[in-house]
Motif scaffolding. Structure first.
Motif, PDB file in Angstrom:
ATOM      1  N   SER A   2       0.805  -1.206   0.000  1.00  0.00           N
ATOM      2  CA  SER A   2       0.000   0.000   0.000  1.00  0.00           C
ATOM      3  C   SER A   2       0.842   1.263   0.000  1.00  0.00           C
ATOM      4  CB  SER A   2      -0.923   0.021   1.226  1.00  0.00           C
ATOM      5  OG  SER A   2      -0.162  -0.009   2.416  1.00  0.00           O
ATOM      6  N   SER A   3       2.159   1.142  -0.060  1.00  0.00           N
ATOM      7  CA  SER A   3       3.032   2.308  -0.086  1.00  0.00           C
ATOM      8  C   SER A   3       4.266   2.014  -0.920  1.00  0.00           C
ATOM      9  CB  SER A   3       3.440   2.720   1.335  1.00  0.00           C
ATOM     10  OG  SER A   3       4.212   1.700   1.941  1.00  0.00           O
ATOM     11  N   ALA A   4       4.937   3.076  -1.334  1.00  0.00           N
ATOM     12  CA  ALA A   4       6.174   2.949  -2.100  1.00  0.00           C
ATOM     13  C   ALA A   4       7.068   4.137  -1.766  1.00  0.00           C
ATOM     14  CB  ALA A   4       5.882   2.912  -3.595  1.00  0.00           C
ATOM     15  N   VAL A   5       8.374   3.901  -1.756  1.00  0.00           N
ATOM     16  CA  VAL A   5       9.334   4.959  -1.460  1.00  0.00           C
ATOM     17  C   VAL A   5      10.087   5.304  -2.746  1.00  0.00           C
ATOM     18  CG1 VAL A   5      11.356   5.642  -0.116  1.00  0.00           C
ATOM     19  CG2 VAL A   5       9.583   4.199   0.929  1.00  0.00           C
ATOM     20  N   GLN A  42      10.779  10.332  -0.953  1.00  0.00           N
ATOM     21  CA  GLN A  42       9.363  10.639  -0.728  1.00  0.00           C
ATOM     22  C   GLN A  42       8.584   9.323  -0.664  1.00  0.00           C
ATOM     23  OE1 GLN A  42       7.430  14.298  -1.357  1.00  0.00           O
ATOM     24  NE2 GLN A  42       9.027  14.175   0.190  1.00  0.00           N
ATOM     25  N   THR A  43       7.635   9.231   0.268  1.00  0.00           N
ATOM     26  CA  THR A  43       6.825   8.027   0.429  1.00  0.00           C
ATOM     27  C   THR A  43       5.429   8.254  -0.138  1.00  0.00           C
ATOM     28  OG1 THR A  43       8.032   7.388   2.433  1.00  0.00           O
ATOM     29  CG2 THR A  43       5.874   6.370   2.072  1.00  0.00           C
ATOM     30  N   LEU A  44       5.004   7.356  -1.009  1.00  0.00           N
ATOM     31  CA  LEU A  44       3.656   7.398  -1.579  1.00  0.00           C
ATOM     32  C   LEU A  44       2.785   6.419  -0.797  1.00  0.00           C
ATOM     33  CD1 LEU A  44       4.587   7.242  -5.386  1.00  0.00           C
ATOM     34  CD2 LEU A  44       4.819   9.138  -3.766  1.00  0.00           C
ATOM     35  N   THR A  45       1.625   6.864  -0.358  1.00  0.00           N
ATOM     36  CA  THR A  45       0.773   6.023   0.493  1.00  0.00           C
ATOM     37  C   THR A  45      -0.591   5.784  -0.146  1.00  0.00           C
ATOM     38  OG1 THR A  45      -0.019   7.958   1.718  1.00  0.00           O
ATOM     39  CG2 THR A  45       1.928   6.832   2.591  1.00  0.00           C
ATOM     40  N   SER A  46      -1.369   4.901   0.491  1.00  0.00           N
ATOM     41  CA  SER A  46      -2.739   4.557   0.052  1.00  0.00           C
ATOM     42  C   SER A  46      -2.766   4.054  -1.390  1.00  0.00           C
ATOM     43  CB  SER A  46      -3.674   5.768   0.215  1.00  0.00           C
ATOM     44  OG  SER A  46      -3.750   6.153   1.570  1.00  0.00           O
TER      45      SER A  46
END
Length: 245
Positions: A2-5, A42-46
């Protein structure tokens, strides 16, 4: 997943921000980190599982010059299925052979082409080529964690009928009605096209989830496949019915 960095480097100290989305129109943006650095993160969420995302990087250096990268992509890991049953058929991929049923009649249509377009994470085509049907039948999934939340994904494809209104039936999960006079053809749009109905449910105190199919206003119920996926692995859909939790 559910997330990616997202990490990158710049030759000048600059701020950090990422635009991302399922198309090159993006639609989502991380909060701007105005700290001027050369090593960025940067972390991408949801994020949704099993989905390809587009992203691009935005940075502003100390002189106020804005820099925008080209487009990049990544694909999140598909949600791990806890239990999956090929209703009326044998094992295929992660879908186990037909088991846990009570009542109904199994039937296999053979190599009938199934339209899987427009479906998120469909089952393998052969899952939609077999079914269980009857006046009333059920599937019981046992040995689950009591009180744990799952998404129940019900897979359907209408093979026998060609017009809307020729088959309508009810479905309940752990005794709660989730589909009333459900019409596969109306939902899918045409014969031999897959459709999925998804509901959030909670395992009973005995660690069970029971899916009950019963006769509606026309003909008999039918289904092709069932999946249970831990709710923690699936982002909630825009519209859902919460069954018991």
């Amino acid at each position: 997943t559910s997330s990616a960095v997202i990490t990158w480097t710049t030759n000048r100290s600059s701020s950090s921000q990422v635009e991302y989305g399922t198309t090159t129109s993006y639609g989502s943006t991380t909060s701007l980190d105005s700290t001027l650095v050369v090593n960025h993160s940067q972390t991408l969420t949801s994020l949704n599982p099993g989905t390809t995302y587009n992203y691009r990087i935005r940075s502003i250096d100390a002189g106020g010059t804005s820099h925008v990268s080209g487009n990049f992509t990544f694909t999140t890991t598909a949600a791990q299925t806890l239990l999956a049953v090929n209703v009326g058929g044998g094992q295929v991929a992660q879908f186990g052979a037909d088991a846990g049923f009570s009542g109904g009649q199994a039937e296999n249509w053979g190599q009938v082409p199934i339209d899987l377009t427009g479906i998120t994470n469909p089952a393998p085509e052969s899952v939609y080529q077999s079914e269980r049907w009857g006046t009333s039948f059920s599937y019981t999934f046992s040995n689950l964690t009591a009180g744990a939340a799952y998404y129940v994904r019900l897979h359907f494809s209408e093979h026998n009928w060609t017009n809307v209104g020729q088959r309508r039936f009810h479905v309940a999960i752990n005794g709660v009605r989730v589909l009333t006079d459900f019409d596969i053809l109306a939902s899918a749009g045409k014969q031999d096209k897959a459709c999925i109905q998804q509901f959030r449910s909670v395992a009973s105190n005995g660690g069970q989830i029971v899916i009950q199919y019963s006769q509606g206003s026309v003909d008999l119920p039918s289904t092709n496949g069932i999946e249970l996926v831990p709710a923690s692995q699936v982002n909630p859909p825009v519209s859902e019915i919460n069954v018991g939790g």
